[in-house]
Scaffold this active site. Structure first.
Site, PDB file in Angstrom:
ATOM      1  CB  SER A  84      -1.101   0.323   1.357  1.00 11.31           C
ATOM      2  OG  SER A  84       0.077  -0.261   2.512  1.00 11.31           O
ATOM      3  CB  VAL A  98       3.126 -11.229   6.138  1.00  6.60           C
ATOM      4  CG1 VAL A  98       2.402 -10.837   4.834  1.00  6.60           C
ATOM      5  CG2 VAL A  98       3.899 -10.610   6.602  1.00  6.60           C
ATOM      6  CG  ASN A 120       8.017  -4.441   0.378  1.00 11.42           C
ATOM      7  OD1 ASN A 120       8.379  -3.750   0.074  1.00 11.42           O
ATOM      8  ND2 ASN A 120       6.644  -4.027   0.501  1.00 11.42           N
ATOM      9  CE1 TYR A 131      13.782  -3.576   9.063  1.00 10.46           C
ATOM     10  CE2 TYR A 131      16.264  -3.814   8.259  1.00 10.46           C
ATOM     11  CZ  TYR A 131      15.066  -3.453   7.653  1.00 10.46           C
ATOM     12  OH  TYR A 131      14.920  -2.964   6.773  1.00 10.46           O
ATOM     13  CE  LYS A 143      14.236  -6.916   6.295  1.00  7.43           C
ATOM     14  NZ  LYS A 143      13.077  -7.122   5.283  1.00  7.43           N
TER      15      LYS A 143
HETATM   16  P1  NAD Z   1       7.012   0.997   4.158  1.00  7.33           P
HETATM   17  O1  NAD Z   1       7.039   0.845   6.190  1.00  7.33           O
HETATM   18  O2  NAD Z   1       6.806   2.369   4.070  1.00  7.33           O
HETATM   19  O3  NAD Z   1       6.110   0.214   4.104  1.00  7.33           O
HETATM   20  C1  NAD Z   1       6.457  -1.708   5.062  1.00  7.33           C
HETATM   21  C2  NAD Z   1       5.200  -2.267   4.277  1.00  7.33           C
HETATM   22  O4  NAD Z   1       4.684  -3.533   4.954  1.00  7.33           O
HETATM   23  C3  NAD Z   1       3.828  -1.381   4.971  1.00  7.33           C
HETATM   24  O5  NAD Z   1       3.049  -1.506   3.864  1.00  7.33           O
HETATM   25  C4  NAD Z   1       3.679  -2.286   6.106  1.00  7.33           C
HETATM   26  O6  NAD Z   1       1.832  -1.363   6.481  1.00  7.33           O
HETATM   27  C5  NAD Z   1       3.420  -2.805   5.541  1.00  7.33           C
HETATM   28  N1  NAD Z   1       3.782  -4.514   6.930  1.00  7.33           N
HETATM   29  C6  NAD Z   1       3.773  -4.183   7.570  1.00  7.33           C
HETATM   30  N2  NAD Z   1       3.244  -5.308   9.068  1.00  7.33           N
HETATM   31  C7  NAD Z   1       2.836  -6.074   7.887  1.00  7.33           C
HETATM   32  C8  NAD Z   1       2.615  -7.475   8.296  1.00  7.33           C
HETATM   33  N3  NAD Z   1       1.882  -8.128   9.474  1.00  7.33           N
HETATM   34  N4  NAD Z   1       1.561  -8.140   7.150  1.00  7.33           N
HETATM   35  C9  NAD Z   1       1.313  -7.428   5.823  1.00  7.33           C
HETATM   36  N5  NAD Z   1       1.829  -6.005   5.798  1.00  7.33           N
HETATM   37  C10 NAD Z   1       2.328  -5.374   6.761  1.00  7.33           C
HETATM   38  O7  NAD Z   1       8.717   0.915   4.221  1.00  7.33           O
HETATM   39  P2  NAD Z   1       9.683   0.505   3.248  1.00  7.33           P
HETATM   40  O8  NAD Z   1      11.109   1.587   3.512  1.00  7.33           O
HETATM   41  O9  NAD Z   1       8.731   0.760   1.415  1.00  7.33           O
HETATM   42  O10 NAD Z   1       9.933  -1.142   3.191  1.00  7.33           O
HETATM   43  C11 NAD Z   1       9.920  -2.096   2.597  1.00  7.33           C
HETATM   44  C12 NAD Z   1      10.753  -3.327   2.747  1.00  7.33           C
HETATM   45  O11 NAD Z   1      11.767  -3.047   2.090  1.00  7.33           O
HETATM   46  C13 NAD Z   1      10.762  -3.610   4.411  1.00  7.33           C
HETATM   47  O12 NAD Z   1      10.486  -5.440   4.250  1.00  7.33           O
HETATM   48  C14 NAD Z   1      12.121  -3.231   4.725  1.00  7.33           C
HETATM   49  O13 NAD Z   1      11.697  -3.438   5.747  1.00  7.33           O
HETATM   50  C15 NAD Z   1      12.779  -3.723   3.601  1.00  7.33           C
HETATM   51  N6  NAD Z   1      14.309  -2.639   3.149  1.00  7.33           N
HETATM   52  C16 NAD Z   1      13.597  -0.617   3.629  1.00  7.33           C
HETATM   53  C17 NAD Z   1      15.250  -0.270   4.262  1.00  7.33           C
HETATM   54  C18 NAD Z   1      14.572   1.745   3.887  1.00  7.33           C
HETATM   55  O14 NAD Z   1      15.871   2.301   3.973  1.00  7.33           O
HETATM   56  N7  NAD Z   1      13.591   2.010   3.619  1.00  7.33           N
HETATM   57  C19 NAD Z   1      16.001  -0.462   3.510  1.00  7.33           C
HETATM   58  C20 NAD Z   1      15.983  -1.574   3.435  1.00  7.33           C
HETATM   59  C21 NAD Z   1      15.217  -3.004   3.347  1.00  7.33           C
END
Ligand code: NAD
Length: 245
Positions: A14, A64, A90, A154, A158
Site C-alpha cells: 500500500s 503476513v 516485501n 531487524y 533480514k
Molecule cells: P514501509 O514502512 O513504507 O512499508 C512496509 C510495508 O509493510 C507497509 O505497507 C506496511 O503496512 C507493511 N506491513 C507491515 N507489517 C505487515 C504485516 N504484518 N502484514 C502485511 N503487511 C505489513 O517501508 P519500506 O521502506 O517500503 O519497506 C519495504 C521493505 O523494504 C521492508 O521489508 C523493509 O525492511 C525493506 N527495506 C527498507 C529499507 C529502507 O531504507 N526503507 C532498506 C532496506 C530494506
C-alpha cells in the site's frame, strides 16, 4: 511488456517500496494483488492506479505473520486469477530501540513479520506457482553487515531472509527461481523519524550521496521477475548506491 498477464502478489504494497513494485509491475502488464495489513484506503488507491493503467488488481488484507490470514490471501488470489507467477515478500517492520530497552515482544513481532512472514507466504504460495515462477524477498543491507545495535532484531530477521532465500532456491528448484534484493537506505515512511544529523552522516557514507528512491528498488525487482534473469537463483542483489560500511 515484460510481465504480460503474470499474476503477482506483493506483500505490504500500500506504500513505499511495495507500492513502487506494484506500479512498476502493472506497467509491464502484470495482474497485481495488493496486500496490506492496516491501510485499506491506501491499498485501494494503488489498486485504482493499476486499474487506470489497464491492468487487473485487487487488495487483500492479511497480516503476513498470521498463518490463517496468509492462507486466505493465497486462496483469494488463486480463486480470482487461477495461479501465482511471482511473489514479492516485501512487508517489513523495524523498531529502533536501544539494546537494554528491547523486549521479547518486540523481537517476536519483528521476526514474525520479517522472517516467519516470508516463510508463510512462500509455503502457501509456492504450490500454486509455475515453471519459471519467481520469488523475490526484500531483505536489507542490514542483513549483510549489521550496522546499528538499535535494530539488531531487524538485522537478524533480514540475515534470516538471506538464509531462507538460499534454502528455498534449492528446495523449489528447478521450477521456481528465488532471489533477494538487499536495499540500502531508501526514502520511505519507514525512515521518516530518523534524526536529521544521522541521515546526514549516513548520506555521506553512500557513494552516490543520497538515499535511494522506491522506484530504484522496483527496477531491480522487475529484473528478477522478468525473463532477463532466467539463469539467476539463490542470490542477492544489493541496491544501495555504494556504501562504506
Ligand atoms: P514501509 O514502512 O513504507 O512499508 C512496509 C510495508 O509493510 C507497509 O505497507 C506496511 O503496512 C507493511 N506491513 C507491515 N507489517 C505487515 C504485516 N504484518 N502484514 C502485511 N503487511 C505489513 O517501508 P519500506 O521502506 O517500503 O519497506 C519495504 C521493505 O523494504 C521492508 O521489508 C523493509 O525492511 C525493506 N527495506 C527498507 C529499507 C529502507 O531504507 N526503507 C532498506 C532496506 C530494506
Amino acid at each position: 511488456m515484460k510481465l504480460q498477464n503474470k499474476v503477482v502478489i506483493i506483500t505490504g504494497s500500500s506504500r513505499g517500496i511495495g507500492k513502487a513494485v506494484a506500479l512498476t509491475f502493472a506497467k509491464e502488464g502484470a495482474k497485481v494483488v495488493v496486500n496490506y495489513n492496516n491501510s485499506k484506503d491506501r491499498a485501494e488507491e494503488v489498486v485504482n492506479a493499476i486499474t487506470v493503467m489497464g491492468s487487473e488488481s485487487f487488495a487483500v488484507k492479511a497480516d503476513v505473520s498470521n498463518e490463517a490470514e496468509v492462507k486466505r490471501m493465497i486462496d483469494e488470489t488463486v480463486n480470482r486469477f487461477g495461479t501465482i507467477d511471482i511473489l514479492v515478500n516485501n512487508a517489513g517492520i523495524v523498531f529502533d530501540i536501544p539494546f537494554m530497552e528491547k523486549t521479547v515482544d518486540q523481537w517476536q513481532k519483528v521476526l514474525g513479520v520479517n522472517l516467519i512472514g516470508v516463510f508463510l507466504c512462500c509455503k502457501y504460495a509456492s504450490p500454486h506457482m509455475n515453471e519459471g515462477s519467481r520469488i523475490i524477498n526484500i531483505s536489507s543491507t542490514n542483513g549483510i553487515y549489521s550496522m546499528h545495535p538499535e535494530s539488531m532484531d531487524y538485522d537478524a530477521s533480514k540475515a534470516g531472509v538471506l538464509a531462507i532465500t538460499r534454502s528455498l532456491a534449492q528446495e523449489l528448484a528447478p521450477k521456481i527461481l528465488v532471489n533477494t534484493i538487499a536495499p540500502g537506505w531508501v526514502d520511505t515512511e519507514m525512515n521518516k523519524d530518523l534524526p536529521e544529523d544521522f541521515v546526514k552522516k549516513e548520506t555521506d557514507r553512500i557513494f552516490v550521496k543520497r538515499f535511494g528512491q522506491p522506484e530504484e528498488i522496483a527496477k531491480a525487482a522487475l529484473f528478477l521477475a522478468s525473463e532477463d534473469s532466467s539463469y539467476i537463483s539463490g542470490t542477492t542483489i544489493v541496491v544501495d548506491g555504494g556504501y562504506s560500511s
